[in-house]
Design a protein around this motif. Structure first.
Motif, PDB file in Angstrom:
ATOM      1  N   VAL A 207       0.853  -1.176   0.000  1.00  0.00           N
ATOM      2  CA  VAL A 207       0.000   0.000   0.000  1.00  0.00           C
ATOM      3  C   VAL A 207       0.890   1.227   0.000  1.00  0.00           C
ATOM      4  CG1 VAL A 207      -1.732   1.289   1.295  1.00  0.00           C
ATOM      5  CG2 VAL A 207      -1.849  -1.203   1.189  1.00  0.00           C
ATOM      6  N   ASP A 208       0.680   2.086  -0.981  1.00  0.00           N
ATOM      7  CA  ASP A 208       1.450   3.310  -1.139  1.00  0.00           C
ATOM      8  C   ASP A 208       0.785   4.408  -0.318  1.00  0.00           C
ATOM      9  OD1 ASP A 208       2.954   5.447  -1.942  1.00  0.00           O
ATOM     10  OD2 ASP A 208       2.493   5.280  -4.062  1.00  0.00           O
ATOM     11  N   VAL A 209       1.126   4.489   0.947  1.00  0.00           N
ATOM     12  CA  VAL A 209       0.453   5.392   1.869  1.00  0.00           C
ATOM     13  C   VAL A 209       0.607   6.851   1.462  1.00  0.00           C
ATOM     14  CG1 VAL A 209       0.330   6.136   4.271  1.00  0.00           C
ATOM     15  CG2 VAL A 209       0.723   3.747   3.751  1.00  0.00           C
ATOM     16  N   GLY A 210       1.734   7.243   0.916  1.00  0.00           N
ATOM     17  CA  GLY A 210       1.958   8.634   0.534  1.00  0.00           C
ATOM     18  C   GLY A 210       0.945   9.148  -0.463  1.00  0.00           C
ATOM     19  N   ASN A 211       0.622   8.345  -1.460  1.00  0.00           N
ATOM     20  CA  ASN A 211      -0.332   8.769  -2.473  1.00  0.00           C
ATOM     21  C   ASN A 211      -1.755   8.336  -2.158  1.00  0.00           C
ATOM     22  OD1 ASN A 211       1.501  10.065  -4.271  1.00  0.00           O
ATOM     23  ND2 ASN A 211       2.247   8.059  -4.852  1.00  0.00           N
ATOM     24  N   CYS A 212      -1.922   7.468  -1.203  1.00  0.00           N
ATOM     25  CA  CYS A 212      -3.239   6.920  -0.899  1.00  0.00           C
ATOM     26  C   CYS A 212      -4.000   7.733   0.136  1.00  0.00           C
ATOM     27  CB  CYS A 212      -3.108   5.467  -0.430  1.00  0.00           C
ATOM     28  SG  CYS A 212      -2.408   4.395  -1.704  1.00  0.00           S
ATOM     29  N   THR A 213      -3.487   8.872   0.485  1.00  0.00           N
ATOM     30  CA  THR A 213      -4.172   9.731   1.454  1.00  0.00           C
ATOM     31  C   THR A 213      -4.177  11.192   1.012  1.00  0.00           C
ATOM     32  OG1 THR A 213      -2.119   9.985   2.704  1.00  0.00           O
ATOM     33  CG2 THR A 213      -3.614   8.238   3.414  1.00  0.00           C
TER      34      THR A 213
END
Length: 112
Positions: free
Chosen positions: A29-35
């Motif tokens: 999960v790419d947290v930087g772009n997923c929020t």
């Protein structure tokens, strides 16, 4: 012996976490772009799909939120509860979880 064991146990614990927590097939999960609130980087919805969490699970979570907000609002029709209900519906619309337009009709009918 006891001192050595106390020093080694935390290291073994961390190693066991590293070795068992990430398998080859685990999704990343790419947290930087997923929020960031933007549909980008291969996402199929806003901050879901692609390398982010699955959009179906986001819609399921939003449905639970809408159901809870509807119960609260129906039991106590305050301005604040109306806004919470409307915002839950709008979040679902924004995530493209409103396939038949029913949520949009409810939002349009609310007067808050």
């Amino acid at each position: 012996m006891k001192t050595t064991l106390l020093k080694v146990l935390p290291i073994l614990f961390v190693l066991s976490l590293l070795l068992t927590s990430c398998g080859k097939n685990d999704p990343v999960v790419d947290v930087g772009n997923c929020t960031d609130g933007i549909q980008n980087n291969g996402e199929t919805g806003i901050d879901c799909g692609g390398t982010c969490v699955d959009c179906a699970s986001v819609c399921a979570d939003l449905l639970t939120l809408i159901s809870n907000a509807a119960v609260v609002y129906s039991n106590n029709q305050t301005q604040n509860n109306c806004i919470l209900y409307r915002d839950a519906l709008q979040a679902s619309i924004d995530q493209q979880c409103d396939a038949n337009g029913a949520y949009q009709q409810i939002v349009n009918a609310l007067s808050c």
